[in-house]
Scaffold this motif. Structure first.
Motif, short mmCIF file in Angstrom:
data_model
loop_
_atom_site.label_atom_id
_atom_site.label_comp_id
_atom_site.label_asym_id
_atom_site.label_seq_id
_atom_site.Cartn_x
_atom_site.Cartn_y
_atom_site.Cartn_z
N LEU A 166 0.86 -1.18 0.00
CA LEU A 166 0.00 0.00 0.00
C LEU A 166 0.90 1.23 0.00
CD1 LEU A 166 -3.08 0.73 0.30
CD2 LEU A 166 -2.64 0.92 2.76
N ALA A 168 1.77 5.56 -1.55
CA ALA A 168 1.35 6.85 -2.11
C ALA A 168 2.58 7.73 -2.24
CB ALA A 168 0.30 7.51 -1.23
N LEU A 185 -9.00 5.18 4.79
CA LEU A 185 -8.82 5.07 3.34
C LEU A 185 -10.11 5.42 2.60
CD1 LEU A 185 -6.76 1.75 3.10
CD2 LEU A 185 -5.94 4.06 2.54
N HIS A 188 -10.14 8.87 1.16
CA HIS A 188 -9.05 9.23 0.24
C HIS A 188 -9.37 8.79 -1.18
CE1 HIS A 188 -5.77 10.62 2.94
NE2 HIS A 188 -6.48 9.96 3.86
N CYS A 190 -8.31 6.72 -4.34
CA CYS A 190 -7.55 5.48 -4.49
C CYS A 190 -7.46 5.10 -5.97
CB CYS A 190 -8.21 4.34 -3.70
SG CYS A 190 -8.19 4.63 -1.91
N GLN A 192 -7.19 1.86 -8.40
CA GLN A 192 -7.49 0.44 -8.26
C GLN A 192 -7.12 -0.35 -9.50
OE1 GLN A 192 -11.91 1.20 -8.14
NE2 GLN A 192 -11.93 -0.70 -9.33
N TRP A 202 -10.82 -3.24 -0.57
CA TRP A 202 -9.43 -3.57 -0.25
C TRP A 202 -9.40 -4.33 1.06
CZ3 TRP A 202 -6.14 1.44 -1.46
CH2 TRP A 202 -6.06 1.56 -2.86
N ILE A 215 -13.32 1.47 -1.05
CA ILE A 215 -12.54 2.63 -1.48
C ILE A 215 -13.30 3.47 -2.50
CG2 ILE A 215 -10.35 1.45 -1.06
CD1 ILE A 215 -10.19 1.16 -4.20
N SER A 217 -12.64 5.19 -5.92
CA SER A 217 -11.67 5.07 -7.00
C SER A 217 -11.58 6.36 -7.82
CB SER A 217 -12.04 3.91 -7.92
OG SER A 217 -11.16 3.86 -9.03
N GLY A 236 -3.39 9.56 -6.02
CA GLY A 236 -4.05 8.82 -4.96
C GLY A 236 -3.21 7.69 -4.40
N ILE A 237 -3.84 6.91 -3.54
CA ILE A 237 -3.21 5.77 -2.88
C ILE A 237 -3.50 4.51 -3.69
CG2 ILE A 237 -3.21 4.37 -0.77
CD1 ILE A 237 -4.22 6.92 0.71
N THR A 238 -2.54 3.62 -3.77
CA THR A 238 -2.73 2.40 -4.55
C THR A 238 -2.10 1.20 -3.87
OG1 THR A 238 -2.58 1.48 -6.80
CG2 THR A 238 -0.63 2.64 -5.94
#
Length: 296
Positions: A166, A168, A185, A188, A190, A192, A202, A215, A217, A236-238
């Motif tokens: 995980l 960012a 999360l 935020h 994300c 995907q 997730w 999440i 997306s 974003g976060i992945t």
């Protein structure tokens, strides 16, 4: 020889569900494949296939005959291997399919080393992120990354485990803050992976603790490198395999977040049709990949 060609044509039609696909694998016309199967049905005095405009399926008699035929073809291949001593000198063509980013990062040197060790082999390597059916598309082996694979028509070998991370960028964290728990999360953006089962969910673990997070997306792609570039661009976060982002982590372009929580580890699998299980080329390639790709 005619009977062997008829049986082989029939088996390929059943496995691919198509006269057209069987003709491409055999390198002959569709009408020629149809004639092979028709002559086989005439000789046996039974209908082996149901034919319609959409697909071709075996009759009950045809399915029973197909199961016997696959054993016959496997025995014949084993006999050919013994007679020609291919255990020491494997030769011929291997058609392989693998995921795009994994293939470009990990398979170039590996396949080159394999071919250097067995110089009489020819390899056709295709890279594709969609799921590929080796039977329908005529591949000797398909390599895939997933959590599990169950198939009654394919041999499945686990080659290695794939660590997911995980992560960012610093820019994203500065703009939107860093989550301190899996639940955060949900607030935020994300990025995907599109081919996961339930991509909007997730799953993270910390010891015996398990969290499932829904999440939001911002970017969805079936290619991990695209998601990595999006994360680097502060989108974003992945969650991505370590082999894709290792260099970005070392360079500081990405960093791990929620380090106490881990996404579920995936596996790298080699899949091939059951009737290839006696092929020495497949056994050698499988063993070579296991030794070369222990921790990709």
């Amino acid at each position: 020889m005619d009977k062997f060609n008829q049986i082989r044509g029939f088996v390929l039609v059943v496995e691919s569900g198509s006269f057209a696909q069987a003709s491409r694998i055999l390198g002959i016309s569709r009408s020629a494949v149809n004639k092979l199967v028709f002559n086989l049905e005439t000789y046996l005095g039974v209908q082996l296939l149901h034919r319609n405009t959409r697909n071709v399926t075996p009759t009950q008699t045809g399915l029973a005959f197909y199961e016997r035929c696959t054993g016959i073809l496997a025995d014949l291949e084993e006999a050919e291997i013994a007679v020609t001593n291919l255990q020491q000198r494997p030769q011929g063509k291997l058609r392989i399919n693998a995921p795009m980013t994994f293939g470009t990062i990990n398979l170039g040197d590996t396949i080159a080393s394999f071919m250097a060790e067995y110089p009489l082999l020819k390899v056709e390597l295709s890279l594709d992120d969609r799921f590929v059916d080796p039977i329908a598309e005529g591949y000797d082996m398909v390599i895939r990354i997933t959590d599990k694979i169950e198939s009654s028509s394919l041999v499945v070998h686990q080659l290695a485990e794939i660590e997911l991370i995980l992560c960012a960028s610093e820019g994203y964290i500065q703009n939107y803050g860093e989550p301190n728990s899996p639940e955060e999360l949900e607030n935020h953006f994300c990025l995907q992976y599109g081919y996961f089962n339930s991509p909007h969910l997730w799953r993270l673990t910390k010891g015996d603790e398990k969290k499932i997070v829904k999440i939001k997306s911002r970017l969805c792609s079936n290619n991990g490198e695209i998601l990595a570039k999006g994360a680097i661009a502060d989108l974003g976060i992945t969650i991505l395999p370590r082999f894709i982002i290792e260099s970005y982590l070392q360079e500081g372009k990405l960093r791990r977040i929620l380090p106490d929580y881990s996404p579920k580890t995936l596996s790298l699998f080699a899949l091939y049709p059951i009737n290839r299980h006696l092929s020495n080329k497949i056994r050698l390639l499988t063993d070579f990949l296991k030794n070369s790709l222990k921790t990709p």
